[in-house]
Design an enzyme around this catalytic site. Sequence first.
Site, mmCIF file in Angstrom:
data_model
loop_
_atom_site.group_PDB
_atom_site.id
_atom_site.type_symbol
_atom_site.label_atom_id
_atom_site.label_comp_id
_atom_site.label_asym_id
_atom_site.label_seq_id
_atom_site.Cartn_x
_atom_site.Cartn_y
_atom_site.Cartn_z
ATOM 1 N N ASP A 9 -93.491 27.780 -5.839
ATOM 2 C CA ASP A 9 -94.241 29.038 -5.771
ATOM 3 C C ASP A 9 -93.269 30.201 -5.507
ATOM 4 O O ASP A 9 -93.348 30.895 -4.498
ATOM 5 C CB ASP A 9 -95.314 28.975 -4.675
ATOM 6 C CG ASP A 9 -94.710 28.853 -3.276
ATOM 7 O OD1 ASP A 9 -95.377 29.314 -2.315
ATOM 8 O OD2 ASP A 9 -93.565 28.339 -3.133
ATOM 9 N N ASP A 14 -87.546 29.408 -3.346
ATOM 10 C CA ASP A 14 -87.861 28.520 -4.474
ATOM 11 C C ASP A 14 -86.881 28.762 -5.619
ATOM 12 O O ASP A 14 -86.425 27.828 -6.272
ATOM 13 C CB ASP A 14 -89.270 28.790 -4.991
ATOM 14 C CG ASP A 14 -90.351 28.644 -3.952
ATOM 15 O OD1 ASP A 14 -90.498 29.560 -3.116
ATOM 16 O OD2 ASP A 14 -91.049 27.615 -3.960
ATOM 17 N N ASN A 36 -96.867 31.633 -2.317
ATOM 18 C CA ASN A 36 -96.279 32.896 -1.851
ATOM 19 C C ASN A 36 -96.989 34.100 -2.469
ATOM 20 O O ASN A 36 -97.143 35.139 -1.848
ATOM 21 C CB ASN A 36 -94.796 32.954 -2.230
ATOM 22 C CG ASN A 36 -93.950 32.131 -1.281
ATOM 23 O OD1 ASN A 36 -94.179 32.128 -0.082
ATOM 24 N ND2 ASN A 36 -92.988 31.408 -1.840
ATOM 25 N N THR A 119 -91.962 22.594 -3.390
ATOM 26 C CA THR A 119 -91.483 23.611 -2.437
ATOM 27 C C THR A 119 -92.551 24.681 -2.193
ATOM 28 O O THR A 119 -92.238 25.793 -1.779
ATOM 29 C CB THR A 119 -90.193 24.287 -2.966
ATOM 30 O OG1 THR A 119 -90.497 24.945 -4.212
ATOM 31 C CG2 THR A 119 -89.085 23.268 -3.181
ATOM 32 N N PHE A 160 -96.369 27.432 6.374
ATOM 33 C CA PHE A 160 -97.157 28.042 5.300
ATOM 34 C C PHE A 160 -97.606 27.036 4.236
ATOM 35 O O PHE A 160 -98.789 26.999 3.885
ATOM 36 C CB PHE A 160 -96.328 29.163 4.656
ATOM 37 C CG PHE A 160 -97.017 29.859 3.519
ATOM 38 C CD1 PHE A 160 -96.659 29.576 2.208
ATOM 39 C CD2 PHE A 160 -98.022 30.787 3.750
ATOM 40 C CE1 PHE A 160 -97.300 30.219 1.145
ATOM 41 C CE2 PHE A 160 -98.660 31.438 2.700
ATOM 42 C CZ PHE A 160 -98.299 31.142 1.390
ATOM 43 N N ASN A 161 -96.681 26.273 3.650
ATOM 44 C CA ASN A 161 -97.042 25.407 2.522
ATOM 45 C C ASN A 161 -98.150 24.421 2.891
ATOM 46 O O ASN A 161 -99.034 24.142 2.085
ATOM 47 C CB ASN A 161 -95.817 24.633 2.021
ATOM 48 C CG ASN A 161 -94.819 25.518 1.306
ATOM 49 O OD1 ASN A 161 -95.171 26.595 0.820
ATOM 50 N ND2 ASN A 161 -93.569 25.088 1.268
ATOM 51 N N HIS A 234 -85.427 27.866 3.234
ATOM 52 C CA HIS A 234 -86.246 26.650 3.318
ATOM 53 C C HIS A 234 -86.106 25.712 2.105
ATOM 54 O O HIS A 234 -85.717 24.569 2.239
ATOM 55 C CB HIS A 234 -87.722 27.045 3.456
ATOM 56 C CG HIS A 234 -88.014 28.013 4.572
ATOM 57 N ND1 HIS A 234 -87.897 27.684 5.915
ATOM 58 C CD2 HIS A 234 -88.410 29.309 4.543
ATOM 59 C CE1 HIS A 234 -88.212 28.734 6.654
ATOM 60 N NE2 HIS A 234 -88.522 29.734 5.856
ATOM 61 N N ASP A 235 -86.470 26.187 0.931
ATOM 62 C CA ASP A 235 -86.706 25.286 -0.201
ATOM 63 C C ASP A 235 -85.487 24.522 -0.714
ATOM 64 O O ASP A 235 -85.615 23.348 -1.095
ATOM 65 C CB ASP A 235 -87.373 26.059 -1.344
ATOM 66 C CG ASP A 235 -88.762 26.542 -0.938
ATOM 67 O OD1 ASP A 235 -89.256 27.503 -1.543
ATOM 68 O OD2 ASP A 235 -89.350 25.953 -0.013
HETATM 69 O O1 RIB Z 1 -92.812 28.190 5.086
HETATM 70 C C1 RIB Z 1 -91.809 28.336 4.114
HETATM 71 C C2 RIB Z 1 -92.308 27.958 2.765
HETATM 72 O O2 RIB Z 1 -93.374 28.825 2.383
HETATM 73 C C3 RIB Z 1 -91.248 28.129 1.656
HETATM 74 O O3 RIB Z 1 -91.477 27.186 0.664
HETATM 75 C C4 RIB Z 1 -91.512 29.500 1.125
HETATM 76 O O4 RIB Z 1 -91.094 29.663 -0.236
HETATM 77 C C5 RIB Z 1 -93.014 29.551 1.214
HETATM 78 O O5 RIB Z 1 -93.537 28.879 0.065
HETATM 79 CA CA CA Z 2 -91.841 27.935 -1.640
#
Ligand code: RIB
Ligand code: CA
Length: 310
Positions: A9, A14, A36, A119, A160-161, A234-235
């Site tokens: 996303d 990403d 996102n 991701t 979040f994801n 993160h990703d």
């Molecule tokens: O919490 C971080 C995640 O949420 C990452 O994958 C970022 O791209 C968002 O998607």
């Molecule tokens: Ca992401």
Amino acid sequence: MKRIIVDCDPGHDDAVALVVAAHFGDLVGVTTVGGNAPLLDVTNNALLTCQIFGLDVEVHSGAERPLVAPPRNAPEVHGVTGFKGPALPDLERSVASTEAVNYLIETIRGEEGLWLAPTGPLTNIAMAFRQAPDLVNRVAGVSFMGGSASVGNHSAVAEFNILVDPEAASIVLGSGAPLYMAGLDLTHQFLVDDSLVSDLRAISGPGALVLADLAASYLDQVELRGGERNGGLHDPCAILAITHPNVIEHTERHVDVELDGSLTRGMTVVDQRRGSQGADPNVFHGHTIDHHQARALVLEAVAARSHSGS
Ligand code: RIB
Ligand code: CA
């Protein structure tokens, strides 16, 4: 070379994950999921990333919304379109299909041993596993960025994801597939900061400049919300867990997701009790990353492909 399908996303991290997967792995395909930003935006961002970095790979768009929960985006983090910051070229590419789940099912049934690297929210993966349970025994593994064994980001305890689609996360966590988790407790060890932005800007080529501007905008948004100018990259951690297993240490743990708590919905509960006290493991929990090596690998991948696109 590990053969990888990235489900994403975009978001800046990403985009970095796609470049790392293409450079150090064999990027078989890309699927997109609303997260996102809305599905149309993240799909355009995935297509743009492939165009800018010259990634010759199909992009299939997927779930516009979670399985049960209402759609949720993060404009305060990545901007309304998910790609706030850089001047972007006109989009010259288009999706191969709008049926990401069918693409995942057909591709995985057509080739054993593929890696899935989600991701973003896990909606596409959950739908594929629910429609075709045989997939879980055909993939080499699912290396996902999501959850946390410590703090959350979009709530006190939820990442979040996972928070966007906890029901999908529950299906994936209970699927029996080999699961590798890159949660916030891991990704917060690998920081995007102004130093990384400077190192990206020092790489010539349009690709590096776009990533530098995306990351700088991400840091601006963090600062606007009262934070220090840094955050987890993160990703790419989910990709490096596949391509460079020595860079991330994992321990087998039982991980489940809270669906009902008014305060804790979307929390991943990582059972870190020692020995037999812990529930039966279902996840390889990534807990330690060599962030110096990870940083060098990310810069190497970006430098290698920064001039490859249009
Ligand atoms: O919490 C971080 C995640 O949420 C990452 O994958 C970022 O791209 C968002 O998607
Ligand atoms: Ca992401």
